[in-house]
Write a protein that holds these residues in place. Structure first.
Motif, PDB file in Angstrom:
ATOM      1  N   LEU A  14       1.219   3.999  -3.340  1.00  0.00           N
ATOM      2  CA  LEU A  14       1.197   5.800  -2.914  1.00  0.00           C
ATOM      3  C   LEU A  14       2.047   6.267  -3.090  1.00  0.00           C
ATOM      4  O   LEU A  14       1.823   7.381  -3.918  1.00  0.00           O
ATOM      5  CB  LEU A  14       0.591   5.627  -1.425  1.00  0.00           C
ATOM      6  CG  LEU A  14      -0.350   5.339  -1.179  1.00  0.00           C
ATOM      7  CD1 LEU A  14      -0.611   5.041   0.609  1.00  0.00           C
ATOM      8  CD2 LEU A  14      -1.475   5.491  -1.031  1.00  0.00           C
ATOM      9  N   GLU A  15       3.450   5.682  -3.035  1.00  0.00           N
ATOM     10  CA  GLU A  15       4.844   6.412  -3.104  1.00  0.00           C
ATOM     11  C   GLU A  15       4.367   6.645  -5.189  1.00  0.00           C
ATOM     12  O   GLU A  15       4.712   7.510  -5.686  1.00  0.00           O
ATOM     13  CB  GLU A  15       5.519   5.638  -3.090  1.00  0.00           C
ATOM     14  CG  GLU A  15       6.205   5.987  -1.588  1.00  0.00           C
ATOM     15  CD  GLU A  15       7.278   5.447  -1.301  1.00  0.00           C
ATOM     16  OE1 GLU A  15       8.579   5.147  -2.063  1.00  0.00           O
ATOM     17  OE2 GLU A  15       7.211   5.384   0.133  1.00  0.00           O
ATOM     18  N   ARG A  50      -1.569  12.343  -8.479  1.00  0.00           N
ATOM     19  CA  ARG A  50      -2.906  12.258  -7.570  1.00  0.00           C
ATOM     20  C   ARG A  50      -3.119  13.646  -8.213  1.00  0.00           C
ATOM     21  O   ARG A  50      -4.603  12.965  -7.608  1.00  0.00           O
ATOM     22  CB  ARG A  50      -2.324  11.748  -6.128  1.00  0.00           C
ATOM     23  CG  ARG A  50      -2.788  12.149  -5.166  1.00  0.00           C
ATOM     24  CD  ARG A  50      -2.828  11.641  -3.676  1.00  0.00           C
ATOM     25  NE  ARG A  50      -1.801  10.352  -3.829  1.00  0.00           N
ATOM     26  CZ  ARG A  50      -1.150  10.343  -2.818  1.00  0.00           C
ATOM     27  NH1 ARG A  50      -0.975  10.556  -1.367  1.00  0.00           N
ATOM     28  NH2 ARG A  50      -0.634   8.987  -3.015  1.00  0.00           N
ATOM     29  N   THR A  75       1.004  -0.936   0.086  1.00  0.00           N
ATOM     30  CA  THR A  75      -0.114   0.129  -0.317  1.00  0.00           C
ATOM     31  C   THR A  75       0.788   1.832   0.116  1.00  0.00           C
ATOM     32  O   THR A  75       0.426   2.030  -0.519  1.00  0.00           O
ATOM     33  CB  THR A  75      -1.003  -0.114   1.311  1.00  0.00           C
ATOM     34  OG1 THR A  75      -1.890  -1.328   0.615  1.00  0.00           O
ATOM     35  CG2 THR A  75      -1.855   0.924   1.331  1.00  0.00           C
ATOM     36  N   GLU A  76       1.540   0.754   1.047  1.00  0.00           N
ATOM     37  CA  GLU A  76       2.954   2.742   0.846  1.00  0.00           C
ATOM     38  C   GLU A  76       3.882   2.487  -0.590  1.00  0.00           C
ATOM     39  O   GLU A  76       3.811   3.585  -0.677  1.00  0.00           O
ATOM     40  CB  GLU A  76       3.803   2.389   1.504  1.00  0.00           C
ATOM     41  CG  GLU A  76       3.276   2.271   3.333  1.00  0.00           C
ATOM     42  CD  GLU A  76       4.715   2.180   4.962  1.00  0.00           C
ATOM     43  OE1 GLU A  76       6.012   1.735   4.248  1.00  0.00           O
ATOM     44  OE2 GLU A  76       3.978   1.819   5.809  1.00  0.00           O
ATOM     45  N   CYS A 128       1.967   6.684  -7.546  1.00  0.00           N
ATOM     46  CA  CYS A 128       1.203   7.174  -7.604  1.00  0.00           C
ATOM     47  C   CYS A 128       0.632   9.243  -7.467  1.00  0.00           C
ATOM     48  O   CYS A 128       0.617  10.026  -7.446  1.00  0.00           O
ATOM     49  CB  CYS A 128      -0.595   7.021  -7.336  1.00  0.00           C
ATOM     50  SG  CYS A 128      -0.731   4.973  -8.144  1.00  0.00           S
ATOM     51  N   ASP A 129       1.675   8.803  -6.307  1.00  0.00           N
ATOM     52  CA  ASP A 129       2.169  10.571  -5.608  1.00  0.00           C
ATOM     53  C   ASP A 129       1.843  11.057  -6.890  1.00  0.00           C
ATOM     54  O   ASP A 129       1.604  12.728  -6.721  1.00  0.00           O
ATOM     55  CB  ASP A 129       3.240  10.661  -4.260  1.00  0.00           C
ATOM     56  CG  ASP A 129       3.538  11.600  -3.855  1.00  0.00           C
ATOM     57  OD1 ASP A 129       2.312  11.957  -3.169  1.00  0.00           O
ATOM     58  OD2 ASP A 129       4.370  12.368  -3.899  1.00  0.00           O
ATOM     59  N   CYS A 183      -5.361   5.640 -13.049  1.00  0.00           N
ATOM     60  CA  CYS A 183      -4.151   6.023 -13.235  1.00  0.00           C
ATOM     61  C   CYS A 183      -3.746   6.545 -14.675  1.00  0.00           C
ATOM     62  O   CYS A 183      -4.871   6.558 -15.276  1.00  0.00           O
ATOM     63  CB  CYS A 183      -2.570   5.376 -12.875  1.00  0.00           C
ATOM     64  SG  CYS A 183      -3.359   3.245 -14.003  1.00  0.00           S
ATOM     65  N   LEU A 195      -6.219   1.275  -9.216  1.00  0.00           N
ATOM     66  CA  LEU A 195      -5.742   2.083  -9.109  1.00  0.00           C
ATOM     67  C   LEU A 195      -6.028   3.124 -10.289  1.00  0.00           C
ATOM     68  O   LEU A 195      -5.713   2.439 -11.642  1.00  0.00           O
ATOM     69  CB  LEU A 195      -4.273   2.413  -9.325  1.00  0.00           C
ATOM     70  CG  LEU A 195      -3.308   1.247  -9.776  1.00  0.00           C
ATOM     71  CD1 LEU A 195      -3.099   2.953 -11.056  1.00  0.00           C
ATOM     72  CD2 LEU A 195      -2.311   1.292  -8.875  1.00  0.00           C
ATOM     73  N   GLU A 219      -8.323   7.203  -4.950  1.00  0.00           N
ATOM     74  CA  GLU A 219      -7.434   6.075  -3.936  1.00  0.00           C
ATOM     75  C   GLU A 219      -7.139   4.883  -4.351  1.00  0.00           C
ATOM     76  O   GLU A 219      -8.199   4.108  -4.506  1.00  0.00           O
ATOM     77  CB  GLU A 219      -8.563   6.367  -1.986  1.00  0.00           C
ATOM     78  CG  GLU A 219      -7.660   6.909  -1.765  1.00  0.00           C
ATOM     79  CD  GLU A 219      -6.147   8.127  -1.730  1.00  0.00           C
ATOM     80  OE1 GLU A 219      -5.603   6.876  -1.245  1.00  0.00           O
ATOM     81  OE2 GLU A 219      -6.081   8.915  -1.260  1.00  0.00           O
ATOM     82  N   PRO A 220      -5.684   3.804  -4.087  1.00  0.00           N
ATOM     83  CA  PRO A 220      -5.663   2.682  -4.410  1.00  0.00           C
ATOM     84  C   PRO A 220      -5.757   1.803  -3.586  1.00  0.00           C
ATOM     85  O   PRO A 220      -6.439   2.048  -2.338  1.00  0.00           O
ATOM     86  CB  PRO A 220      -4.032   2.691  -4.439  1.00  0.00           C
ATOM     87  CG  PRO A 220      -3.347   3.680  -2.971  1.00  0.00           C
ATOM     88  CD  PRO A 220      -4.685   4.960  -4.189  1.00  0.00           C
TER      89      PRO A 220
END
Length: 283
Positions: free
Chosen positions: A200-201, A207, A196-197, A203-204, A250, A248, A229-230
């Protein structure tokens, strides 16, 4: 003498028809050439050329009908006994014409849109009274995904097949993929927070743009999407293997790259650095 010749030509329906067709084709050629040499964008040029072609075709049909209306009336009366056979023979053409009118009135798509007609998926590059031309796109591919194949779909298909306008999904898509791994005694949920982390990195960088684009789609289509949100889920398949599913929102062009990065992160978590292996055993 010239006056008599003009009078004869004005009464000669074939000459009138040839003159009408030649004039319309000449004007269409000049306008098309002018548009192609303009500085407009490619899709704007396509739309204008498409409009000129359709309008000129309509003018030719109406003009020829006006010229030959008396002969057509006599001809229609003379073949009244064969009207049923004619309708059957022309049912496909009539179906295409009615389908073209139906699509034009519904405005379900225009030139340049991405559409799916039944099982056919592509970009609309031309749409006339009888058929719609698509530049095929691989529905399972990412990026542009063009296959190089041109599809010609008869307009009668609009009555028998669903038509989906996917134009809003040209830039951003909801991409979902799964990673299957044989369970070797470890808890599969141990990797969930780590992945998950990492997602998020990845997709930052887009976003904020994704959130704005998602809201744009919701406002235009009048629906509420799942959000940007993924989403990560852990399940098992029929073989008892662990399945990690990532969903996700994207950019289409980055979907494959992000999928590869997440897959690498997942396997690196289990088989990567020694400290990761120690942490896994402790979990």
């Amino acid at each position: 003498m010239p006056t008599e010749l003009l009078q004869e030509l004005s009464q000669h329906k074939l000459a009138q028809s040839l003159l009408l067709v030649a004039s319309i084709l000449l004007v269409r050629y000049l306008l098309t050439t002018l548009f192609r040499k303009s500085g407009w964008q490619r899709q704007d040029i396509r739309r204008r050329v498409h409009a000129v072609h359709n309008f000129s075709n309509l003018l030719m049909v109406v003009g020829l009908f006006v010229i030959w209306v008396s002969e057509l009336r006599d001809f229609a009366l003379s073949i009244a006994a064969f009207s049923v056979a004619i309708v059957i023979a022309l049912r496909d053409v009539v179906g295409c014409l009615v389908g073209g009118i139906y699509q034009a009135s519904m405005r379900s798509f225009t030139v340049g849109d991405w559409v799916k007609i039944g099982e056919e998926f592509g970009e609309v590059i031309d749409n006339n009274w009888l058929s719609t031309t698509l530049l095929e796109i691989d529905p399972h591919g990412l990026g542009n995904g063009y296959t190089g194949t041109t599809l010609y779909v008869p307009n009668s298909a609009f009555f028998t097949k669903p038509v989906k306008n996917l134009n809003f999904m040209r830039r951003y898509i909801e991409h979902s993929f799964s990673i299957v791994r044989e369970n070797k005694g470890q808890n599969p949920f141990a990797a969930k927070s780590h992945i998950t982390e990492r997602v998020l990195e990845h997709c930052d960088s887009f976003r904020d743009v994704a959130e704005r684009y998602c809201k744009l789609i919701e406002n235009r289509m009048g629906v509420e999407l799942a959000g940007t949100e993924p989403k990560i889920a852990v399940t098992t398949n029929e073989l008892g293997h662990d399945v990690l599913t990532v969903t996700l929102f994207c950019p289409r062009e980055e979907a494959t790259d992000i999928e590869q990065k997440v897959t690498e992160d997942y396997y690196r978590f289990w088989y990567g650095k020694p400290e990761d292996a120690v942490r896994t055993e402790q979990l």
